[in-house]
Scaffold this motif. Sequence first.
Motif, PDB file in Angstrom:
ATOM      1  N   TYR A  48       1.680   9.563   6.932  1.00 30.17           N
ATOM      2  CA  TYR A  48       0.810   8.630   6.159  1.00 30.17           C
ATOM      3  C   TYR A  48      -0.245   8.078   6.918  1.00 30.17           C
ATOM      4  N   ARG A 108       2.863  15.318  -0.559  1.00 30.75           N
ATOM      5  CA  ARG A 108       3.958  15.409  -1.497  1.00 30.75           C
ATOM      6  C   ARG A 108       5.133  16.133  -1.052  1.00 30.75           C
ATOM      7  N   LEU A 113       7.306  13.573   1.127  1.00 33.76           N
ATOM      8  CA  LEU A 113       7.720  12.853   0.172  1.00 33.76           C
ATOM      9  C   LEU A 113       8.806  13.548  -0.372  1.00 33.76           C
ATOM     10  N   GLN A 122       1.780   9.217  -6.655  1.00 38.11           N
ATOM     11  CA  GLN A 122       1.932  10.738  -6.567  1.00 38.11           C
ATOM     12  C   GLN A 122       2.353  11.259  -7.972  1.00 38.11           C
ATOM     13  N   LEU A 142       9.945   3.291  -8.637  1.00 38.29           N
ATOM     14  CA  LEU A 142       8.552   3.479  -8.348  1.00 38.29           C
ATOM     15  C   LEU A 142       7.913   4.493  -9.620  1.00 38.29           C
ATOM     16  N   TRP A 143       8.618   5.525 -10.310  1.00 37.99           N
ATOM     17  CA  TRP A 143       7.847   6.250 -11.253  1.00 37.99           C
ATOM     18  C   TRP A 143       8.226   5.943 -12.599  1.00 37.99           C
ATOM     19  N   PHE A 195       7.074  17.222  -7.373  1.00 32.39           N
ATOM     20  CA  PHE A 195       5.594  16.654  -7.621  1.00 32.39           C
ATOM     21  C   PHE A 195       4.661  17.706  -7.971  1.00 32.39           C
ATOM     22  N   ARG A 246       1.101   4.061  -2.917  1.00 29.32           N
ATOM     23  CA  ARG A 246       0.606   5.455  -2.576  1.00 29.32           C
ATOM     24  C   ARG A 246       1.716   6.188  -3.079  1.00 29.32           C
ATOM     25  N   LEU A 247       2.968   5.872  -2.922  1.00 24.99           N
ATOM     26  CA  LEU A 247       4.139   6.738  -3.686  1.00 24.99           C
ATOM     27  C   LEU A 247       4.127   6.690  -5.099  1.00 24.99           C
ATOM     28  N   GLN A 248       3.586   5.734  -5.566  1.00 28.22           N
ATOM     29  CA  GLN A 248       3.603   5.697  -7.174  1.00 28.22           C
ATOM     30  C   GLN A 248       2.579   6.428  -7.591  1.00 28.22           C
ATOM     31  N   ASP A 260       0.803  -1.172   0.060  1.00 28.49           N
ATOM     32  CA  ASP A 260      -0.238  -0.140  -0.065  1.00 28.49           C
ATOM     33  C   ASP A 260       0.912   1.394  -0.035  1.00 28.49           C
ATOM     34  N   PHE A 261       1.809   1.088   0.917  1.00 24.10           N
ATOM     35  CA  PHE A 261       2.575   2.181   0.994  1.00 24.10           C
ATOM     36  C   PHE A 261       3.278   2.696  -0.317  1.00 24.10           C
ATOM     37  N   GLU A 262       3.981   1.559  -1.226  1.00 23.36           N
ATOM     38  CA  GLU A 262       4.734   1.858  -2.326  1.00 23.36           C
ATOM     39  C   GLU A 262       3.606   2.503  -3.562  1.00 23.36           C
TER      40      GLU A 262
END
Lengths: 135, 170
Positions: free
Chosen positions: B166, B105, B108, A13, B127-128, B93, A9-11, A5-7
Amino acid sequence: MNSDDFEKRLQSQPMRQIPGEWRTQILQGAKQSVPSPLDPRPSFLSTLLWLNPKAWASLAVVWITIFALQFASRSGAPKITTESVPQSSVFWMSLRYEQQTLVELMGNNQPVDADQPPDAGPKPHSERQSKTAAV
Amino acid sequence: MPAPPDLERLYDEHAQALFAFLLNFTRDENDTRDLLQEIFIRLAREPGLLRGARDERAFLIRVAHNAAIDLMRRRGTRQKYHDQFAEDEVSIFATDENPDAVAFREALSRALAELPADQRAVVHLKLWENLTFEEIATALDLSPNTAASRYRYGIDKMRERLRPIYEEIK
């Protein structure tokens, strides 16, 4: 805190958008950086010199000065030689004068030619006999 | 001689991803712009640069990473530059009207800034950019195990750092 969930959530953004005006600027800059085929390609030498033109110009001036000094000293060489001729004649004149003085002191009035070698021992018998006959 | 690259297409397809990666890595908008310009100048001058690249995006990220590392070396030591990054407040972001989203954000972004640049690069790509560890390893010239461990260290630090906010906004 669930790792997934945490990852997630980051993704989720969203990243900041690239400024719109950059597109034209960057693409224009990239295209202008390519040398046109009509332009003469800069040679290796000009590229090298362009790195620090002032330093290369200074070095060139130093070399030109060195060559100029060298040339001047060469063209002055005959002048020095011509000046050395009188010095050598003065030397020989003074040497002759000293020899003449020495001969006078020793009682001989005959001038001695400095160019003649000194009297080297007894002469051959034939020469002695001719001198005796003449007397 | 290879055909000149289609710079417009390359920009439209990859510039946004390169921008986000470089901004997160350098933490400086001017540096990001300079590096992006440097990459496109290289693409224009070396028409065969992308020839043989299996994945254009991964290849360009590798070029961007190398260019950013070169910039760091030119600026001084890696640690000095990293410290400078950490002090800078840069928004990586998108903005949002929801204050909770904005707060998260910002937190983060700060948490990412506190990571070492090596870990930050891996976390970003995972992640991105949704790259696999193999792809990250190829892009950053690492082994897949190193990429995975850097990601794990980075994500653990961020989890600790972001836990309060969080939990609060979940």
